[in-house]
Design a protein around this motif. Structure first.
Motif, PDB file in Angstrom:
ATOM      1  N   ILE A 236       0.863  -1.187   0.000  1.00  0.00           N
ATOM      2  CA  ILE A 236       0.000   0.000   0.000  1.00  0.00           C
ATOM      3  C   ILE A 236       0.895   1.230   0.000  1.00  0.00           C
ATOM      4  O   ILE A 236       1.779   1.348   0.860  1.00  0.00           O
ATOM      5  CB  ILE A 236      -0.890  -0.007   1.268  1.00  0.00           C
ATOM      6  CG1 ILE A 236      -1.805  -1.237   1.269  1.00  0.00           C
ATOM      7  CG2 ILE A 236      -1.698   1.287   1.384  1.00  0.00           C
ATOM      8  CD1 ILE A 236      -2.506  -1.492   2.590  1.00  0.00           C
ATOM      9  N   HIS A 237       0.732   2.100  -0.961  1.00  0.00           N
ATOM     10  CA  HIS A 237       1.487   3.351  -0.901  1.00  0.00           C
ATOM     11  C   HIS A 237       0.723   4.509  -1.522  1.00  0.00           C
ATOM     12  O   HIS A 237      -0.166   4.324  -2.331  1.00  0.00           O
ATOM     13  CB  HIS A 237       2.887   3.195  -1.510  1.00  0.00           C
ATOM     14  CG  HIS A 237       2.920   2.832  -2.957  1.00  0.00           C
ATOM     15  ND1 HIS A 237       2.935   3.769  -3.954  1.00  0.00           N
ATOM     16  CD2 HIS A 237       2.929   1.645  -3.580  1.00  0.00           C
ATOM     17  CE1 HIS A 237       2.959   3.153  -5.126  1.00  0.00           C
ATOM     18  NE2 HIS A 237       2.942   1.869  -4.931  1.00  0.00           N
ATOM     19  N   ASP A 238       1.072   5.698  -1.068  1.00  0.00           N
ATOM     20  CA  ASP A 238       0.430   6.923  -1.551  1.00  0.00           C
ATOM     21  C   ASP A 238      -1.091   6.881  -1.390  1.00  0.00           C
ATOM     22  O   ASP A 238      -1.833   7.088  -2.344  1.00  0.00           O
ATOM     23  CB  ASP A 238       0.829   7.199  -3.015  1.00  0.00           C
ATOM     24  CG  ASP A 238       2.330   7.407  -3.140  1.00  0.00           C
ATOM     25  OD1 ASP A 238       2.795   8.451  -2.666  1.00  0.00           O
ATOM     26  OD2 ASP A 238       3.020   6.512  -3.652  1.00  0.00           O
ATOM     27  N   VAL A 239      -1.498   6.598  -0.174  1.00  0.00           N
ATOM     28  CA  VAL A 239      -2.928   6.613   0.151  1.00  0.00           C
ATOM     29  C   VAL A 239      -3.156   7.728   1.178  1.00  0.00           C
ATOM     30  O   VAL A 239      -2.380   7.872   2.123  1.00  0.00           O
ATOM     31  CB  VAL A 239      -3.375   5.249   0.726  1.00  0.00           C
ATOM     32  CG1 VAL A 239      -4.808   5.315   1.261  1.00  0.00           C
ATOM     33  CG2 VAL A 239      -3.250   4.159  -0.339  1.00  0.00           C
ATOM     34  N   VAL A 266       3.112  -0.675   4.196  1.00  0.00           N
ATOM     35  CA  VAL A 266       2.301   0.543   4.079  1.00  0.00           C
ATOM     36  C   VAL A 266       3.289   1.702   4.063  1.00  0.00           C
ATOM     37  O   VAL A 266       3.998   1.928   5.049  1.00  0.00           O
ATOM     38  CB  VAL A 266       1.323   0.684   5.270  1.00  0.00           C
ATOM     39  CG1 VAL A 266       0.500   1.961   5.141  1.00  0.00           C
ATOM     40  CG2 VAL A 266       0.395  -0.535   5.376  1.00  0.00           C
ATOM     41  N   ARG A 267       3.407   2.381   2.951  1.00  0.00           N
ATOM     42  CA  ARG A 267       4.435   3.420   2.830  1.00  0.00           C
ATOM     43  C   ARG A 267       3.866   4.706   2.233  1.00  0.00           C
ATOM     44  O   ARG A 267       2.961   4.664   1.400  1.00  0.00           O
ATOM     45  CB  ARG A 267       5.579   2.914   1.934  1.00  0.00           C
ATOM     46  CG  ARG A 267       6.368   1.793   2.584  1.00  0.00           C
ATOM     47  CD  ARG A 267       7.370   1.186   1.638  1.00  0.00           C
ATOM     48  NE  ARG A 267       6.711   0.531   0.523  1.00  0.00           N
ATOM     49  CZ  ARG A 267       7.345  -0.030  -0.496  1.00  0.00           C
ATOM     50  NH1 ARG A 267       8.655  -0.011  -0.553  1.00  0.00           N
ATOM     51  NH2 ARG A 267       6.663  -0.606  -1.463  1.00  0.00           N
ATOM     52  N   ASN A 268       4.441   5.820   2.639  1.00  0.00           N
ATOM     53  CA  ASN A 268       4.104   7.127   2.063  1.00  0.00           C
ATOM     54  C   ASN A 268       2.599   7.402   2.094  1.00  0.00           C
ATOM     55  O   ASN A 268       2.001   7.732   1.073  1.00  0.00           O
ATOM     56  CB  ASN A 268       4.628   7.229   0.614  1.00  0.00           C
ATOM     57  CG  ASN A 268       6.146   7.120   0.538  1.00  0.00           C
ATOM     58  OD1 ASN A 268       6.803   6.806   1.525  1.00  0.00           O
ATOM     59  ND2 ASN A 268       6.693   7.391  -0.628  1.00  0.00           N
ATOM     60  N   CYS A 269       2.022   7.247   3.274  1.00  0.00           N
ATOM     61  CA  CYS A 269       0.582   7.500   3.410  1.00  0.00           C
ATOM     62  C   CYS A 269       0.337   8.612   4.428  1.00  0.00           C
ATOM     63  O   CYS A 269       1.190   8.893   5.272  1.00  0.00           O
ATOM     64  CB  CYS A 269      -0.130   6.225   3.886  1.00  0.00           C
ATOM     65  SG  CYS A 269      -0.088   4.903   2.667  1.00  0.00           S
ATOM     66  N   GLN A 297       6.159   2.674   6.830  1.00  0.00           N
ATOM     67  CA  GLN A 297       7.243   3.632   6.625  1.00  0.00           C
ATOM     68  C   GLN A 297       6.754   4.948   6.015  1.00  0.00           C
ATOM     69  O   GLN A 297       5.898   4.934   5.125  1.00  0.00           O
ATOM     70  CB  GLN A 297       8.302   3.012   5.687  1.00  0.00           C
ATOM     71  CG  GLN A 297       9.559   3.860   5.583  1.00  0.00           C
ATOM     72  CD  GLN A 297      10.482   3.363   4.502  1.00  0.00           C
ATOM     73  OE1 GLN A 297      10.057   3.034   3.402  1.00  0.00           O
ATOM     74  NE2 GLN A 297      11.774   3.320   4.806  1.00  0.00           N
ATOM     75  N   ASN A 298       7.333   6.044   6.471  1.00  0.00           N
ATOM     76  CA  ASN A 298       7.011   7.392   5.966  1.00  0.00           C
ATOM     77  C   ASN A 298       5.511   7.675   6.062  1.00  0.00           C
ATOM     78  O   ASN A 298       4.808   7.784   5.058  1.00  0.00           O
ATOM     79  CB  ASN A 298       7.438   7.586   4.502  1.00  0.00           C
ATOM     80  CG  ASN A 298       8.914   7.373   4.288  1.00  0.00           C
ATOM     81  OD1 ASN A 298       9.700   7.462   5.227  1.00  0.00           O
ATOM     82  ND2 ASN A 298       9.291   7.088   3.051  1.00  0.00           N
ATOM     83  N   ILE A 299       5.051   7.809   7.291  1.00  0.00           N
ATOM     84  CA  ILE A 299       3.620   7.997   7.513  1.00  0.00           C
ATOM     85  C   ILE A 299       3.388   9.318   8.257  1.00  0.00           C
ATOM     86  O   ILE A 299       3.971   9.550   9.321  1.00  0.00           O
ATOM     87  CB  ILE A 299       3.040   6.828   8.365  1.00  0.00           C
ATOM     88  CG1 ILE A 299       3.404   5.454   7.781  1.00  0.00           C
ATOM     89  CG2 ILE A 299       1.539   7.019   8.549  1.00  0.00           C
ATOM     90  CD1 ILE A 299       2.737   5.070   6.494  1.00  0.00           C
TER      91      ILE A 299
HETATM   92  C1  LIG Z   1       8.124   7.158  -0.792  1.00  0.00           C
HETATM   93  O1  LIG Z   1       8.616   8.484  -0.833  1.00  0.00           O
HETATM   94  C2  LIG Z   1      10.025   8.549  -0.916  1.00  0.00           C
HETATM   95  C3  LIG Z   1      10.442  10.010  -0.741  1.00  0.00           C
HETATM   96  O2  LIG Z   1       9.682  10.848  -1.542  1.00  0.00           O
HETATM   97  C4  LIG Z   1      10.471   7.960  -2.248  1.00  0.00           C
HETATM   98  O3  LIG Z   1      11.872   8.019  -2.371  1.00  0.00           O
HETATM   99  C5  LIG Z   1       9.998   6.501  -2.303  1.00  0.00           C
HETATM  100  O4  LIG Z   1      10.316   5.937  -3.568  1.00  0.00           O
HETATM  101  C6  LIG Z   1       8.500   6.397  -2.058  1.00  0.00           C
HETATM  102  N1  LIG Z   1       8.131   4.989  -1.924  1.00  0.00           N
HETATM  103  C7  LIG Z   1       7.084   4.452  -2.534  1.00  0.00           C
HETATM  104  C8  LIG Z   1       6.848   3.021  -2.292  1.00  0.00           C
HETATM  105  O5  LIG Z   1       6.345   5.093  -3.261  1.00  0.00           O
END
Ligand SMILES: *[C@@H]1O[C@H](CO)[C@@H](O)[C@H](O)[C@H]1NC(C)=O
Ligand SMILES: *[C@@H]1O[C@H](CO)[C@@H](O)[C@H](O)[C@H]1NC(C)=O
Ligand SMILES: *[C@@H]1O[C@H](CO)[C@@H](O)[C@H](O)[C@H]1NC(C)=O
Length: 399
Positions: A236-239, A266-269, A297-299
């Motif tokens: 899951i990402h960018d949600v 679950v990343r970048n959400c 990660q990155n939440i």
């Molecule tokens: C999440 O964001 C980081 C930083 O912007 C980026 O380098 C990474 O590729 C992204 N990961 C996903 C899975 O989209």
């Protein structure tokens, strides 16, 4: 000689292509619901017309395009079943409206897709579940034998398929429900229902693997995404989630033993004004199973009530459950990496694991969750957790 071969290829290629086209191998064929009697007045029940369209589209041996033009169609509960003879693209340009007649409510789905491969569902259209007509019939908070309302779109036994560019509003139950699916990608979807609508999960996944959900905006009355027994290899990402109950693993352990959950990323959400952020919940007491290899990660959290939570004492019934803290779901190898933002309550990090099977190898890396309300700053509470922490820890004191 070379020139002659070149000449022959140039002359003959269009000829071969035209044959292929005549046989329908390259050229997609459109099956328009209005050619099968569908009426776009928003009142006529088009279930039969859609089924007749499906019958021909599914029998076609080439590339089928099931075509729903830009207009509003009332559609009853329907199941589109395969296997089909070719590949299927289901194009929703218009708006589909679900029934508001209570005698039609208690089915497991409104629009079902079953036993299909190479399915693409897209088109930029709307699925209007007309949920406000039905939510009052949901008594699942009080009644464990409750009849459930239909999910807007269900995928059962669907493989190698994609769903993208769709909007779903006011589902009666979940917006999307995946069961026994393999290799499916869901992206660019927008799912919404009011914050107080019951059980309107955004995407509910069970017994499925290799599922990607990306670039989705989900605001609903229950979990934005929930992954229950047998969910494996889910990315899951960018949600963006909110309002809603967050992204959840579980509830686990109520009825499926040995159906493990593993390989969740679950990343970048972002979570905006949600009840929970990242949550793992299991019933207590529960059947044995494992939830492992879960990576957050990155939440970003803004004003989230319970940003990070493991709850192994989950018991939603007001009357309570028998014994607490005895969940037999083993949670292990869970990482929370780079989680920041604000909590709307003092306890920003709450890990309550099982007294009989403590959580193992839990990692907290760079956590920065602030609480600005009365009685601050933010705190953490943890029990039965084995693990380690690295980098910034706000609130600290857990591991
Ligand atoms: C999440 O964001 C980081 C930083 O912007 C980026 O380098 C990474 O590729 C992204 N990961 C996903 C899975 O989209
Ligand atoms: C596939 O094609 C065969 C032969 O043309 C036909 O008999 C069969 O009904 C088709 N399958 C479906 C699902 O329509
Ligand atoms: C889904 O996305 C993944 C990763 O981008 C890709 O490997 C896979 O082939 C895609 N599956 C489908 C059915 O498009």
């Amino acid at each position: 000689m070379a020139m002659i071969y070149g000449f022959q290829i140039v002359v003959l290629l269009p000829f071969f292509l035209s044959i292929i086209t005549i046989n329908g191998v390259l050229q997609p064929k459109y099956f328009d619901v209005t050619k099968y009697g569908a009426v776009a007045d928003g009142k006529t029940d088009n279930t039969r017309a859609f089924l007749a369209t499906w019958k021909d589209a599914c029998a076609y041996p080439g590339r089928s395009r099931f075509w729903i033009p830009r207009a509003t169609f009332l559609l009853g509960s329907i199941s589109f079943e395969g296997p089909c003879n070719g590949s299927m693209t289901f194009l929703i340009k218009g708006t589909l409206k679900a029934p508001t007649d209570p005698s039609k409510f208690f089915t497991d789905s409104w629009i079902g897709f079953r036993y299909l491969e190479n399915l693409v569902v897209k088109g930029g259209g709307f699925l209007d579940g007309q949920g406000s007509s039905a939510w009052k019939y949901n008594d699942c908070q009080k009644n464990s034998q409750c009849k459930s309302l239909p999910a807007t779109m269900r995928f059962d036994f669907v493989q190698n398929s994609k769903v993208h560019h769709l909007r779903s509003i006011n589902s009666k139950n979940s917006h999307f429900n995946l069961f026994a699916c393999y290799n499916m990608n869901i992206s660019f979807v927008r799912l919404s229902a009011p914050a107080d609508s019951p059980n309107t999960d955004g995407i509910h996944i069970g017994t499925s693997s290799k599922i990607t959900i990306s670039r989705a905006i989900i605001g609903t009355g229950d979990d934005c995404i929930s992954m229950v027994s047998g969910s494996q290899d889910i990315d899951i990402h960018d949600v963006v989630c909110g309002p809603g109950h967050g992204i959840s693993v579980g509830s686990l352990g109520r009825s499926h033993s040995h159906e493990h959950v593993m390989g969740i990323k679950v990343r970048n959400c972002s979570f905006i004004n949600t009840d929970n952020g990242l949550r793992i919940k299991t019933w207590s007491p529960s059947l044995y199973s494992v939830a492992s290899d879960i990576y957050f990660q990155n939440i970003f959290m803004r004003n989230v009530r319970n940003p990070v939570v493991i709850d192994q004492q989950y018991c939603p019934f007001p009357s309570g459950c028998a014994v607490q803290s005895t969940s037999a779901v083993q949670i292990k190898d869970v990482t929370f990496d780079n989680i920041w933002g604000t909590s709307s309550t003092k306890v920003a990090l709450n890990l309550q694991c099982s007294g009989v099977l403590p959580c193992k190898n839990v990692k907290l890396i760079n956590i920065n969750l602030a609480y600005h309300g009365p009685g601050g700053p933010a705190t953490s509470t943890c029990s039965h957790v084995i693990g380690s922490s690295y980098g910034k820890q706000i609130p600290g004191g857990c591991l």
